[in-house]
Motif scaffolding. Structure first.
Motif, PDB file in Angstrom:
ATOM      1  N   PHE A   1       0.850  -1.208   0.000  1.00 34.85           N
ATOM      2  CA  PHE A   1       0.000   0.000   0.000  1.00 34.85           C
ATOM      3  C   PHE A   1       0.882   1.254   0.000  1.00 34.85           C
ATOM      4  O   PHE A   1       0.634   2.213  -0.735  1.00 34.85           O
ATOM      5  N   HIS A   2       1.896   1.230   0.868  1.00 31.32           N
ATOM      6  CA  HIS A   2       2.780   2.399   1.014  1.00 31.32           C
ATOM      7  C   HIS A   2       3.406   2.752  -0.336  1.00 31.32           C
ATOM      8  O   HIS A   2       3.353   3.894  -0.795  1.00 31.32           O
ATOM      9  N   ASN A   3       3.980   1.719  -0.983  1.00 35.44           N
ATOM     10  CA  ASN A   3       4.604   1.968  -2.283  1.00 35.44           C
ATOM     11  C   ASN A   3       3.562   2.428  -3.295  1.00 35.44           C
ATOM     12  O   ASN A   3       3.812   3.328  -4.099  1.00 35.44           O
ATOM     13  N   ALA A   4       2.378   1.809  -3.253  1.00 28.16           N
ATOM     14  CA  ALA A   4       1.317   2.158  -4.212  1.00 28.16           C
ATOM     15  C   ALA A   4       0.828   3.590  -3.989  1.00 28.16           C
ATOM     16  O   ALA A   4       0.533   4.315  -4.941  1.00 28.16           O
ATOM     17  N   LEU A   5       0.759   4.002  -2.736  1.00 28.66           N
ATOM     18  CA  LEU A   5       0.306   5.373  -2.460  1.00 28.66           C
ATOM     19  C   LEU A   5       1.346   6.385  -2.933  1.00 28.66           C
ATOM     20  O   LEU A   5       1.028   7.529  -3.241  1.00 28.66           O
ATOM     21  N   HIS A   6       2.601   5.932  -3.004  1.00 25.56           N
ATOM     22  CA  HIS A   6       3.646   6.789  -3.566  1.00 25.56           C
ATOM     23  C   HIS A   6       3.656   6.678  -5.096  1.00 25.56           C
ATOM     24  O   HIS A   6       4.557   7.210  -5.733  1.00 25.56           O
TER      25      HIS A   6
END
Ligand code: UDP
Length: 409
Positions: A87-92
Protein backbone atom coordinates in the motif's frame (compact mmCIF):
# COMPACT_ATOMS: atom_id res chain seq x y z
CA UNK A 1 0.09 -8.09 20.84
CA UNK A 2 -0.55 -4.37 20.55
CA UNK A 3 1.80 -2.57 22.90
CA UNK A 4 2.03 0.67 24.83
CA UNK A 5 5.46 2.23 24.41
CA UNK A 6 7.34 3.22 27.59
CA UNK A 7 9.57 6.26 27.23
CA UNK A 8 12.11 8.06 29.36
CA UNK A 9 11.51 11.51 30.79
CA UNK A 10 12.68 14.68 29.01
CA UNK A 11 13.01 17.76 31.27
CA UNK A 12 11.46 20.72 29.46
CA UNK A 13 13.95 23.15 30.95
CA UNK A 14 16.73 21.47 28.99
CA UNK A 15 15.30 23.19 25.93
CA UNK A 16 15.37 26.67 27.43
CA UNK A 17 19.13 27.06 27.04
CA UNK A 18 18.94 26.09 23.40
CA UNK A 19 15.76 27.80 22.28
CA UNK A 20 15.21 30.61 24.77
CA UNK A 21 12.57 30.99 27.52
CA UNK A 22 9.91 32.53 25.24
CA UNK A 23 9.54 29.35 23.19
CA UNK A 24 9.04 27.24 26.32
CA UNK A 25 6.63 29.72 27.92
CA UNK A 26 4.50 29.62 24.79
CA UNK A 27 4.39 25.83 25.04
CA UNK A 28 3.31 25.92 28.67
CA UNK A 29 0.59 28.47 27.94
CA UNK A 30 -0.86 26.42 25.10
CA UNK A 31 -0.74 23.22 27.15
CA UNK A 32 -2.48 24.69 30.20
CA UNK A 33 -6.08 24.27 28.99
CA UNK A 34 -5.26 20.71 27.90
CA UNK A 35 -3.68 19.55 31.18
CA UNK A 36 -4.87 16.13 32.27
CA UNK A 37 -6.91 15.60 29.10
CA UNK A 38 -6.24 12.32 27.34
CA UNK A 39 -4.39 11.88 24.05
CA UNK A 40 -3.64 8.59 22.31
CA UNK A 41 -1.07 8.29 19.52
CA UNK A 42 -1.31 5.15 17.40
CA UNK A 43 1.12 3.92 14.76
CA UNK A 44 2.49 0.62 13.51
CA UNK A 45 6.07 0.44 14.77
CA UNK A 46 7.90 1.46 17.94
CA UNK A 47 11.31 1.65 16.25
CA UNK A 48 12.58 2.43 12.77
CA UNK A 49 11.43 5.14 10.43
CA UNK A 50 10.50 8.74 10.91
CA UNK A 51 7.17 8.35 12.71
CA UNK A 52 8.58 6.29 15.58
CA UNK A 53 11.49 8.70 15.73
CA UNK A 54 9.17 11.67 16.30
CA UNK A 55 6.81 9.94 18.74
CA UNK A 56 9.74 8.78 20.84
CA UNK A 57 10.46 12.38 21.72
CA UNK A 58 7.12 14.11 21.27
CA UNK A 59 5.25 11.91 23.72
CA UNK A 60 7.58 12.40 26.75
CA UNK A 61 7.76 16.11 25.99
CA UNK A 62 3.96 16.32 26.07
CA UNK A 63 4.04 14.45 29.40
CA UNK A 64 6.30 17.18 30.77
CA UNK A 65 3.48 19.59 30.00
CA UNK A 66 1.18 17.43 32.12
CA UNK A 67 -0.82 16.09 29.22
CA UNK A 68 -2.25 12.65 29.74
CA UNK A 69 -0.68 11.15 26.61
CA UNK A 70 -0.01 7.53 25.63
CA UNK A 71 1.52 5.94 22.56
CA UNK A 72 0.16 2.60 21.38
CA UNK A 73 1.63 0.48 18.61
CA UNK A 74 -0.81 -1.65 16.66
CA UNK A 75 0.06 -5.29 16.20
CA UNK A 76 0.37 -7.02 12.86
CA UNK A 77 1.77 -10.20 11.37
CA UNK A 78 4.15 -10.48 8.44
CA UNK A 79 1.18 -10.80 6.08
CA UNK A 80 -0.21 -7.47 7.31
CA UNK A 81 3.09 -5.62 6.91
CA UNK A 82 3.59 -7.11 3.44
CA UNK A 83 0.21 -5.68 2.49
CA UNK A 84 0.81 -2.28 4.10
CA UNK A 85 4.27 -2.01 2.52
CA UNK A 86 2.57 -2.67 -0.85
CA UNK A 87 0.00 0.00 0.00
CA UNK A 88 2.78 2.40 1.01
CA UNK A 89 4.60 1.97 -2.28
CA UNK A 90 1.32 2.16 -4.21
CA UNK A 91 0.31 5.37 -2.46
CA UNK A 92 3.65 6.79 -3.57
CA UNK A 93 2.57 5.90 -7.12
CA UNK A 94 4.17 2.46 -7.65
CA UNK A 95 2.22 -0.18 -9.59
CA UNK A 96 0.06 -2.41 -7.45
CA UNK A 97 -2.03 -5.45 -8.32
CA UNK A 98 -5.23 -5.10 -6.41
CA UNK A 99 -6.18 -8.24 -4.60
CA UNK A 100 -9.29 -8.78 -2.52
CA UNK A 101 -7.17 -10.90 -0.18
CA UNK A 102 -4.90 -7.94 0.63
CA UNK A 103 -7.85 -5.79 1.58
CA UNK A 104 -9.22 -8.60 3.73
CA UNK A 105 -5.88 -8.97 5.56
CA UNK A 106 -5.75 -5.22 6.13
CA UNK A 107 -9.27 -5.12 7.53
CA UNK A 108 -8.83 -8.22 9.68
CA UNK A 109 -5.77 -6.78 11.49
CA UNK A 110 -7.46 -3.43 11.97
CA UNK A 111 -10.47 -5.21 13.42
CA UNK A 112 -8.24 -7.22 15.76
CA UNK A 113 -6.53 -4.03 16.95
CA UNK A 114 -9.86 -2.34 17.51
CA UNK A 115 -10.52 -5.01 20.08
CA UNK A 116 -7.13 -4.76 21.80
CA UNK A 117 -6.21 -1.04 21.74
CA UNK A 118 -7.82 1.31 24.29
CA UNK A 119 -9.14 3.90 21.76
CA UNK A 120 -10.69 5.74 24.67
CA UNK A 121 -8.84 9.08 24.65
CA UNK A 122 -10.41 12.46 24.07
CA UNK A 123 -7.92 13.08 21.23
CA UNK A 124 -6.87 10.13 19.10
CA UNK A 125 -4.13 10.64 16.52
CA UNK A 126 -3.82 7.79 14.05
CA UNK A 127 -0.59 7.80 12.05
CA UNK A 128 -0.44 6.68 8.43
CA UNK A 129 -2.49 4.15 6.48
CA UNK A 130 -1.70 1.01 8.50
CA UNK A 131 -4.09 1.72 11.40
CA UNK A 132 -6.44 4.09 9.56
CA UNK A 133 -9.41 1.66 9.59
CA UNK A 134 -9.39 1.80 13.42
CA UNK A 135 -11.83 4.67 12.97
CA UNK A 136 -14.52 1.96 12.77
CA UNK A 137 -13.95 1.44 16.49
CA UNK A 138 -14.43 5.07 17.44
CA UNK A 139 -16.57 5.13 20.54
CA UNK A 140 -19.56 7.49 20.62
CA UNK A 141 -19.16 10.71 22.60
CA UNK A 142 -17.01 13.80 22.71
CA UNK A 143 -13.81 12.40 21.29
CA UNK A 144 -11.80 13.78 18.39
CA UNK A 145 -10.02 11.61 15.85
CA UNK A 146 -7.41 13.00 13.48
CA UNK A 147 -5.39 11.19 10.84
CA UNK A 148 -1.72 12.08 10.48
CA UNK A 149 -0.44 11.17 7.05
CA UNK A 150 3.34 11.23 6.71
CA UNK A 151 3.44 10.21 3.07
CA UNK A 152 2.93 11.95 -0.23
CA UNK A 153 -0.60 11.22 -1.43
CA UNK A 154 -0.51 13.49 -4.47
CA UNK A 155 -0.36 10.67 -7.04
CA UNK A 156 -1.64 7.55 -5.32
CA UNK A 157 -2.52 4.27 -6.91
CA UNK A 158 -6.25 4.64 -7.50
CA UNK A 159 -7.37 1.24 -6.20
CA UNK A 160 -5.53 1.57 -2.91
CA UNK A 161 -6.65 5.12 -2.33
CA UNK A 162 -10.28 4.29 -3.23
CA UNK A 163 -10.12 1.59 -0.57
CA UNK A 164 -8.62 3.84 2.13
CA UNK A 165 -10.45 7.08 1.43
CA UNK A 166 -13.80 6.14 3.03
CA UNK A 167 -11.93 5.53 6.31
CA UNK A 168 -9.90 8.73 6.08
CA UNK A 169 -13.01 10.77 5.30
CA UNK A 170 -14.54 9.82 8.64
CA UNK A 171 -11.82 11.48 10.72
CA UNK A 172 -12.31 15.00 12.10
CA UNK A 173 -9.26 16.20 10.23
CA UNK A 174 -6.17 15.10 8.35
CA UNK A 175 -2.62 16.37 8.72
CA UNK A 176 -0.09 16.38 5.89
CA UNK A 177 3.63 17.19 5.84
CA UNK A 178 3.37 19.42 2.79
CA UNK A 179 0.51 21.18 0.95
CA UNK A 180 1.46 19.17 -2.15
CA UNK A 181 1.00 15.83 -0.36
CA UNK A 182 -2.70 16.25 0.31
CA UNK A 183 -5.81 15.23 -1.56
CA UNK A 184 -9.30 16.59 -1.95
CA UNK A 185 -11.11 15.40 1.18
CA UNK A 186 -14.41 16.27 2.84
CA UNK A 187 -12.62 16.95 6.15
CA UNK A 188 -10.38 19.85 7.26
CA UNK A 189 -6.71 19.49 6.43
CA UNK A 190 -3.77 20.82 8.41
CA UNK A 191 -0.15 21.39 7.46
CA UNK A 192 2.18 19.69 9.93
CA UNK A 193 5.91 19.73 9.35
CA UNK A 194 7.72 16.82 10.93
CA UNK A 195 10.46 17.76 13.33
CA UNK A 196 13.65 16.65 15.00
CA UNK A 197 14.65 16.86 18.61
CA UNK A 198 17.93 18.73 19.05
CA UNK A 199 18.52 17.08 22.43
CA UNK A 200 17.83 13.49 21.47
CA UNK A 201 20.67 10.99 21.21
CA UNK A 202 20.23 11.26 17.46
CA UNK A 203 20.98 14.97 17.34
CA UNK A 204 22.84 16.04 20.49
CA UNK A 205 26.46 17.16 20.44
CA UNK A 206 28.95 14.29 20.68
CA UNK A 207 32.47 14.01 22.00
CA UNK A 208 35.03 13.78 19.15
CA UNK A 209 36.44 10.63 20.81
CA UNK A 210 33.09 8.89 20.49
CA UNK A 211 32.81 9.83 16.81
CA UNK A 212 36.34 8.52 16.25
CA UNK A 213 35.41 5.23 17.96
CA UNK A 214 32.37 4.77 15.72
CA UNK A 215 34.46 5.44 12.60
CA UNK A 216 37.08 2.96 13.78
CA UNK A 217 34.39 0.35 14.51
CA UNK A 218 33.18 0.53 10.91
CA UNK A 219 36.68 0.93 9.44
CA UNK A 220 35.99 4.39 8.03
CA UNK A 221 39.03 6.63 7.49
CA UNK A 222 38.52 10.05 9.15
CA UNK A 223 41.29 11.56 7.01
CA UNK A 224 39.43 11.09 3.71
CA UNK A 225 36.15 12.51 2.46
CA UNK A 226 33.10 10.62 3.71
CA UNK A 227 29.85 10.61 1.74
CA UNK A 228 26.95 9.21 3.74
CA UNK A 229 23.36 8.21 3.24
CA UNK A 230 21.50 7.05 6.33
CA UNK A 231 18.26 5.30 5.42
CA UNK A 232 16.36 2.12 5.81
CA UNK A 233 17.40 -0.26 3.01
CA UNK A 234 14.43 0.57 0.85
CA UNK A 235 14.32 0.90 -2.94
CA UNK A 236 12.57 4.25 -2.65
CA UNK A 237 15.70 5.55 -0.87
CA UNK A 238 17.68 4.44 -3.96
CA UNK A 239 20.84 3.14 -2.24
CA UNK A 240 21.94 1.57 -5.52
CA UNK A 241 21.63 5.00 -7.18
CA UNK A 242 23.80 6.43 -4.41
CA UNK A 243 26.53 3.90 -5.20
CA UNK A 244 26.34 4.84 -8.89
CA UNK A 245 26.67 8.54 -8.06
CA UNK A 246 29.61 7.79 -5.75
CA UNK A 247 31.33 5.88 -8.57
CA UNK A 248 31.17 8.95 -10.79
CA UNK A 249 32.52 11.17 -8.00
CA UNK A 250 35.27 8.66 -7.28
CA UNK A 251 36.77 9.25 -10.74
CA UNK A 252 37.66 12.75 -9.58
CA UNK A 253 37.97 12.61 -5.78
CA UNK A 254 39.36 10.18 -3.28
CA UNK A 255 36.33 9.46 -1.10
CA UNK A 256 34.47 6.80 0.85
CA UNK A 257 30.79 5.97 0.78
CA UNK A 258 28.81 4.99 3.87
CA UNK A 259 25.33 3.53 3.42
CA UNK A 260 23.95 2.87 6.86
CA UNK A 261 20.51 1.65 7.75
CA UNK A 262 18.58 -0.59 9.99
CA UNK A 263 15.18 -1.98 9.33
CA UNK A 264 11.78 -1.07 10.67
CA UNK A 265 9.59 -3.81 12.07
CA UNK A 266 6.84 -2.74 9.63
CA UNK A 267 9.18 -2.98 6.58
CA UNK A 268 9.68 -6.52 5.27
CA UNK A 269 11.80 -5.52 2.23
CA UNK A 270 14.98 -4.42 4.03
CA UNK A 271 16.98 -7.65 3.78
CA UNK A 272 16.34 -8.01 0.05
CA UNK A 273 17.37 -4.43 -0.67
CA UNK A 274 20.53 -4.79 1.43
CA UNK A 275 21.51 -7.77 -0.75
CA UNK A 276 21.00 -5.64 -3.86
CA UNK A 277 23.23 -2.98 -2.32
CA UNK A 278 26.00 -5.46 -1.49
CA UNK A 279 25.86 -6.84 -5.01
CA UNK A 280 26.18 -3.34 -6.48
CA UNK A 281 29.02 -2.44 -4.08
CA UNK A 282 31.05 -5.48 -5.21
CA UNK A 283 34.51 -5.53 -3.71
CA UNK A 284 35.04 -1.78 -3.45
CA UNK A 285 36.93 -1.35 -0.15
CA UNK A 286 35.71 2.25 0.13
CA UNK A 287 32.03 1.38 0.31
CA UNK A 288 30.65 0.56 3.73
CA UNK A 289 27.14 -0.87 3.71
CA UNK A 290 26.36 -0.92 7.41
CA UNK A 291 23.39 -2.78 8.80
CA UNK A 292 22.54 -0.91 11.96
CA UNK A 293 20.39 -2.23 14.77
CA UNK A 294 16.86 -0.81 14.59
CA UNK A 295 17.69 1.50 17.49
CA UNK A 296 21.18 3.01 17.17
CA UNK A 297 20.71 6.76 17.48
CA UNK A 298 24.22 7.55 18.75
CA UNK A 299 25.82 5.66 15.87
CA UNK A 300 23.59 7.48 13.36
CA UNK A 301 24.45 10.79 15.01
CA UNK A 302 28.20 10.01 14.89
CA UNK A 303 28.08 8.92 11.25
CA UNK A 304 26.18 12.06 10.28
CA UNK A 305 28.59 14.28 12.21
CA UNK A 306 31.64 12.56 10.69
CA UNK A 307 30.36 13.03 7.12
CA UNK A 308 31.87 15.44 4.66
CA UNK A 309 28.62 15.43 2.68
CA UNK A 310 25.27 13.84 3.49
CA UNK A 311 23.25 12.41 0.61
CA UNK A 312 19.53 11.65 0.49
CA UNK A 313 18.90 10.34 -2.98
CA UNK A 314 15.32 9.19 -2.47
CA UNK A 315 13.12 8.44 -5.47
CA UNK A 316 10.03 9.20 -3.39
CA UNK A 317 9.99 10.58 0.10
CA UNK A 318 7.66 11.52 2.87
CA UNK A 319 9.33 14.41 4.62
CA UNK A 320 12.82 12.96 4.90
CA UNK A 321 13.80 13.51 8.53
CA UNK A 322 17.38 12.47 7.80
CA UNK A 323 17.77 15.71 5.87
CA UNK A 324 16.79 17.86 8.86
CA UNK A 325 19.09 15.78 11.06
CA UNK A 326 22.04 16.42 8.75
CA UNK A 327 21.23 20.12 8.36
CA UNK A 328 20.99 20.52 12.12
CA UNK A 329 24.55 19.17 12.27
CA UNK A 330 25.57 21.89 9.76
CA UNK A 331 26.33 19.34 7.07
CA UNK A 332 26.20 20.17 3.37
CA UNK A 333 23.44 17.99 1.94
CA UNK A 334 22.84 16.79 -1.62
CA UNK A 335 19.34 15.41 -1.92
CA UNK A 336 16.67 14.58 -4.47
CA UNK A 337 13.97 17.13 -5.08
CA UNK A 338 11.18 14.79 -3.98
CA UNK A 339 8.58 14.71 -1.23
CA UNK A 340 9.32 17.09 1.65
CA UNK A 341 13.00 17.49 0.79
CA UNK A 342 12.61 20.79 -1.11
CA UNK A 343 10.93 22.27 1.98
CA UNK A 344 14.16 21.62 3.84
CA UNK A 345 16.69 22.09 1.07
CA UNK A 346 16.32 25.50 -0.46
CA UNK A 347 18.53 25.00 -3.46
CA UNK A 348 21.89 26.78 -3.13
CA UNK A 349 20.87 28.27 0.19
CA UNK A 350 20.49 25.38 2.64
CA UNK A 351 21.82 22.58 0.41
CA UNK A 352 21.81 21.31 -3.15
CA UNK A 353 19.01 19.50 -4.97
CA UNK A 354 19.49 16.91 -7.68
CA UNK A 355 17.23 14.90 -9.97
CA UNK A 356 19.35 11.97 -11.16
CA UNK A 357 22.44 9.86 -10.48
CA UNK A 358 24.50 12.19 -12.67
CA UNK A 359 23.02 15.30 -11.02
CA UNK A 360 23.75 13.93 -7.55
CA UNK A 361 27.35 13.19 -8.56
CA UNK A 362 27.71 16.65 -10.07
CA UNK A 363 26.54 18.40 -6.91
CA UNK A 364 28.78 16.26 -4.70
CA UNK A 365 31.78 17.07 -6.88
CA UNK A 366 30.90 20.75 -6.72
CA UNK A 367 30.82 20.70 -2.92
CA UNK A 368 34.02 18.69 -2.61
CA UNK A 369 35.80 21.29 -4.69
CA UNK A 370 34.15 24.28 -2.91
CA UNK A 371 34.43 23.53 0.83
CA UNK A 372 33.76 27.15 1.81
CA UNK A 373 30.38 27.05 -0.01
CA UNK A 374 29.67 23.65 1.56
CA UNK A 375 30.26 25.15 5.02
CA UNK A 376 27.95 28.09 4.29
CA UNK A 377 25.14 25.79 3.13
CA UNK A 378 25.54 23.84 6.37
CA UNK A 379 25.25 27.02 8.47
CA UNK A 380 22.13 28.17 6.63
CA UNK A 381 20.67 24.69 6.87
CA UNK A 382 21.11 24.65 10.64
CA UNK A 383 19.32 28.00 10.95
CA UNK A 384 16.47 26.83 8.69
CA UNK A 385 15.91 23.75 10.87
CA UNK A 386 16.09 25.81 14.05
CA UNK A 387 13.37 28.13 12.75
CA UNK A 388 11.06 25.52 11.26
CA UNK A 389 11.62 21.87 12.08
CA UNK A 390 12.24 21.42 15.78
CA UNK A 391 10.13 19.26 18.06
CA UNK A 392 8.97 22.16 20.24
CA UNK A 393 7.30 23.81 17.24
CA UNK A 394 5.72 20.52 16.34
CA UNK A 395 4.30 20.11 19.82
CA UNK A 396 2.87 23.62 19.68
CA UNK A 397 1.22 22.72 16.39
CA UNK A 398 -0.41 19.67 18.01
CA UNK A 399 -1.61 21.69 20.99
CA UNK A 400 -3.22 24.28 18.73
CA UNK A 401 -4.86 21.52 16.71
CA UNK A 402 -6.31 19.87 19.82
CA UNK A 403 -7.63 23.20 21.05
CA UNK A 404 -9.15 23.85 17.62
CA UNK A 405 -10.88 20.50 17.17
CA UNK A 406 -12.11 20.53 20.77
CA UNK A 407 -13.97 23.76 20.08
CA UNK A 408 -15.93 22.17 17.25
CA UNK A 409 -19.28 20.67 18.17
N1 UDP B 1 17.04 5.96 10.99
C1 UDP B 1 17.70 5.30 12.03
N2 UDP B 1 18.41 4.22 11.73
C2 UDP B 1 18.51 3.75 10.48
C3 UDP B 1 17.84 4.41 9.42
C4 UDP B 1 17.09 5.52 9.72
O1 UDP B 1 17.64 5.71 13.18
O2 UDP B 1 19.18 2.75 10.29
C5 UDP B 1 16.26 7.12 11.35
C6 UDP B 1 16.75 8.38 10.68
O3 UDP B 1 17.84 8.94 11.40
C7 UDP B 1 15.48 9.22 10.72
C8 UDP B 1 14.39 8.18 10.52
O4 UDP B 1 14.93 6.94 10.94
O5 UDP B 1 15.32 9.80 11.99
C9 UDP B 1 13.98 8.06 9.06
O6 UDP B 1 13.06 9.05 8.79
P1 UDP B 1 12.85 9.58 7.30
O7 UDP B 1 11.74 10.56 7.34
O8 UDP B 1 14.16 10.08 6.76
O9 UDP B 1 12.48 8.28 6.47
P2 UDP B 1 11.43 7.08 6.66
O10 UDP B 1 12.26 5.93 7.15
O11 UDP B 1 10.39 7.52 7.64
O12 UDP B 1 10.92 6.84 5.28
Amino acid sequence: MSEAVALSRIPLDDYTALLGPAEIEELRALAKPLRGRSIEMINSTAVGGGVAEILNRLVPLAEELELNIKWDVMSGGEDFFDVTKGFHNALHGAPYHTSAKDFEIFLAYNEHNRATLPLDAEFVVVHDPQPCALIDGRPPGANHWVWRCHIDLSHPNRAVWDFLEPFVSRYDGAMFSSPEFSRQLPIPQYLFYPAIDPLSEKNCELEPEFIAQVLARYRIDPQRAILTQISRFDRLKDPVGVIRAYRIVKRYFDCQLVLAGGSASDDPEGAIVLKEVLREAGHDPDIRAIELPAWAPLEVNALQRASTIVIQKSLREGFGLTVSEALWKKKPVVASAVGGIPIQIIHRHTGLLAHSVEGTAYQIRYLLSHPEIAAKLGEHGHQHVKENFLITQKLKRYLTLFLTVARKP
